[in-house]
Design an enzyme around this catalytic site. Sequence first.
Site, mmCIF file in Angstrom:
data_model
loop_
_atom_site.group_PDB
_atom_site.id
_atom_site.type_symbol
_atom_site.label_atom_id
_atom_site.label_comp_id
_atom_site.label_asym_id
_atom_site.label_seq_id
_atom_site.Cartn_x
_atom_site.Cartn_y
_atom_site.Cartn_z
ATOM 1 N N SER A 1 8.884 -5.396 6.614
ATOM 2 C CA SER A 1 8.040 -6.467 7.083
ATOM 3 C C SER A 1 8.648 -7.329 8.159
ATOM 4 O O SER A 1 9.925 -7.547 8.252
ATOM 5 C CB SER A 1 7.609 -7.443 6.111
ATOM 6 O OG SER A 1 6.762 -6.559 5.180
HETATM 7 N N1 SAH Z 1 9.303 -6.024 0.613
HETATM 8 C C1 SAH Z 1 9.503 -4.935 1.962
HETATM 9 C C2 SAH Z 1 8.200 -4.618 2.446
HETATM 10 C C3 SAH Z 1 7.903 -3.213 1.873
HETATM 11 S S1 SAH Z 1 6.546 -2.285 2.523
HETATM 12 C C4 SAH Z 1 10.518 -5.518 3.074
HETATM 13 O O1 SAH Z 1 11.450 -6.260 2.531
HETATM 14 O O2 SAH Z 1 10.126 -5.394 4.177
HETATM 15 C C5 SAH Z 1 5.588 -2.144 0.930
HETATM 16 C C6 SAH Z 1 6.171 -1.270 -0.039
HETATM 17 O O3 SAH Z 1 5.228 -1.373 -1.276
HETATM 18 C C7 SAH Z 1 6.441 0.108 0.094
HETATM 19 O O4 SAH Z 1 7.739 0.498 0.021
HETATM 20 C C8 SAH Z 1 5.447 1.071 -0.948
HETATM 21 O O5 SAH Z 1 5.886 1.852 -1.125
HETATM 22 C C9 SAH Z 1 5.269 -0.275 -1.981
HETATM 23 N N2 SAH Z 1 4.185 -0.073 -2.930
HETATM 24 C C10 SAH Z 1 2.925 0.393 -2.404
HETATM 25 N N3 SAH Z 1 2.036 0.377 -3.420
HETATM 26 C C11 SAH Z 1 2.967 0.004 -4.856
HETATM 27 C C12 SAH Z 1 2.705 -0.097 -6.082
HETATM 28 N N4 SAH Z 1 1.507 0.069 -6.710
HETATM 29 N N5 SAH Z 1 3.994 -0.601 -6.761
HETATM 30 C C13 SAH Z 1 5.051 -0.699 -6.368
HETATM 31 N N6 SAH Z 1 5.182 -0.721 -4.816
HETATM 32 C C14 SAH Z 1 4.248 -0.259 -4.039
#
Ligand code: SAH
Length: 218
Positions: A69
């Site tokens: 993000s």
């Molecule tokens: N927190 C991160 C952003 C991650 S993007 C940062 O620091 O930038 C969103 C993440 O959510 C992805 O890695 C995706 O695989 C995860 N995600 C999506 N659905 C999910 C679920 N049901 N349980 C756990 N993770 C999930």
Amino acid sequence: MNVRHAGIGMTSQRTRSRMIERLRTQGIQDEVVLEAMTAVPRHIFVDEALASRAYDDVSLPIGHAQTISQPYIVARMIEMLRNGKQLNRVLEVGTGCGYQAAVLGQVAREVYSVERIQPLFKRATDSLKELKARNVILSYADGTMGRPEIAPFDGIIMAAAALHVPQALLEQLAIGGRMVLPLGAREQFLTLIERDEKGFHESRLEAVKFVPILTGKA
Ligand code: SAH
């Protein structure tokens, strides 16, 4: 310093300070959040080829069709979650590369973060180990189920967009707790949910663009 990131070493502190100044001009006021983002090196969490852009205000690819993000969104979500108060136990759904989890680790006593894509979970585990972020506990699972055995949480953050707030997560929010998540499909809004003795209160914040939440493990 890890050899993998040695090239950016001399400039990362300066570029990180520039990122903090930019966050201030974007309206982030919580000094605790700004300090946390000063402390966590963001380039550790992206591929070496992208490290020079790690402090730009953009989301970047982390593989598996996922992104880290943008700094403003991380700051904004954690500022909303904190509401100026010390956080005790926090749940993050969607560890991704682990950057936001590391920042949360600076502002909360304990952070539990859940990721459904195994290679991302593994890489985030390595990055957080490198930073010695011992109060950040990762797990490989479908995060929409939360962590009922550890609940309640006084803060819950979702890093992927859902159409509806997962019921399990609402149940795991402490009274007096706050949840921040992107809600919606094509049009998404950052949403704040506050829980008090009477129930849940939802407020809509700004428009955002997140990857969708998916169910099950991959
Ligand atoms: N927190 C991160 C952003 C991650 S993007 C940062 O620091 O930038 C969103 C993440 O959510 C992805 O890695 C995706 O695989 C995860 N995600 C999506 N659905 C999910 C679920 N049901 N349980 C756990 N993770 C999930």
